[in-house]
Design a protein around this motif. Structure first.
Motif, mmCIF file in Angstrom:
data_model
loop_
_atom_site.group_PDB
_atom_site.id
_atom_site.type_symbol
_atom_site.label_atom_id
_atom_site.label_comp_id
_atom_site.label_asym_id
_atom_site.label_seq_id
_atom_site.Cartn_x
_atom_site.Cartn_y
_atom_site.Cartn_z
ATOM 1 N N GLN A 22 86.623 89.345 -39.343
ATOM 2 C CA GLN A 22 85.984 88.314 -38.444
ATOM 3 C C GLN A 22 86.827 86.933 -38.149
ATOM 4 O O GLN A 22 86.672 86.625 -37.049
ATOM 5 C CB GLN A 22 84.792 87.734 -39.074
ATOM 6 N N LEU A 95 74.710 91.833 -43.156
ATOM 7 C CA LEU A 95 75.357 91.037 -42.126
ATOM 8 C C LEU A 95 75.418 89.610 -42.428
ATOM 9 O O LEU A 95 76.287 88.815 -42.362
ATOM 10 C CB LEU A 95 74.585 91.103 -40.593
ATOM 11 N N TYR A 128 78.752 93.854 -34.106
ATOM 12 C CA TYR A 128 78.321 94.304 -35.567
ATOM 13 C C TYR A 128 77.058 95.246 -35.117
ATOM 14 O O TYR A 128 76.241 94.615 -34.638
ATOM 15 C CB TYR A 128 78.052 93.030 -36.221
ATOM 16 N N LEU A 141 74.446 96.149 -42.537
ATOM 17 C CA LEU A 141 75.776 96.443 -41.533
ATOM 18 C C LEU A 141 75.902 97.966 -41.779
ATOM 19 O O LEU A 141 76.367 98.526 -42.421
ATOM 20 C CB LEU A 141 76.977 95.640 -42.135
ATOM 21 N N ILE A 144 81.323 98.301 -37.521
ATOM 22 C CA ILE A 144 81.876 97.283 -36.628
ATOM 23 C C ILE A 144 82.760 97.717 -35.685
ATOM 24 O O ILE A 144 83.656 98.542 -35.839
ATOM 25 C CB ILE A 144 82.548 96.060 -37.556
#
Length: 162
Positions: A22, A95, A128, A141, A144
Motif C-alpha cells: 500500500q 482490512l 481491496y 481481505l 488486492i
C-alpha cells in the motif's frame, strides 16, 4: 500450540507484505502495471505454476497485454506487459490490519456477490476486495487488485474506435 504460533507469524508477515504494497500502491514486489514485462516477472518470481505464482504468504495472478490496441481496445503498451496483478493472501488478514487511509478509498459493492465490498483508490490503481457479509469473517481481505493508475488510464488507454 506450535502450529498456532507459526500461523500467527505467517499472518503477521502477510500483513506486513500487504501493508508494504500500500505504501506504493501501484506496484507489488517491484512489479508495476503497464511498466513491467513478463520476462521481468519471471526473473523476480520464477515461472508461474497452474497460471499463478505461489508465494509463501500469498498467491498472485498476473495478467499481460496482447497486441497494442488490438481491435481498438486495451493498452498502448508492448505485448507481454503486465496489465493487472491480483494478490490473494493465504492467511486471514483483516482490512483494518493494513491501516489504510480510508478517506482515499471509494467503497462500492460487487454487483454479482453482494457480500463483497470493493475499496478502490483509482489514483493509485489499487482495489481491496473485502468480505462484508456479517459474522466472524466480516472485514476479511479476499484480494488486492493492482491495476493501472487513473493517470495511466488517460495516457496509455487505447482510443475507442467508432
Amino acid at each position: 500450540m506450535r502450529n498456532l504460533k507459526n500461523a500467527a507469524r505467517l499472518a503477521a508477515c502477510a500483513v506486513l507484505l500487504l501493508a508494504g504494497a500500500q505504501a506504493q500502491a501501484k506496484e507489488w514486489r517491484r512489479i508495476v502495471p503497464l511498466r513491467t514485462t513478463r520476462a521481468q516477472v519471471v526473473r523476480r518470481l520464477g515461472k508461474p505454476r497452474g497460471g499463478y505464482h505461489e508465494l509463501k504468504t500469498e498467491r498472485a495472478f498476473i495478467y499481460y497485454s496482447g497486441e497494442r490496441c488490438a481491435g481498438g481496445e486495451g493498452w498502448d503498451v508492448p505485448r507481454d506487459t503486465v496489465v493487472r496483478i491480483v494478490v490473494t493472501p493465504k492467511t486471514e488478514v483483516r482490512l483494518s490490519a493494513l491501516r489504510l487511509d480510508m478517506s482515499k478509498l471509494k467503497r462500492s459493492t460487487d454487483t454479482e456477490v453482494t457480500s463483497h465490498a470493493l475499496y478502490t483508490d483509482g489514483e493509485a490503481g489499487v482495489t481491496y476486495e473485502v468480505f462484508e457479509g456479517g459474522g466472524e469473517d466480516d472485514g476479511l481481505l479476499l484480494h488486492i487488485n493492482f491495476d493501472p493508475t487513473a493517470k495511466d488510464d488517460k495516457l496509455l488507454r487505447c482510443p475507442a474506435k467508432p
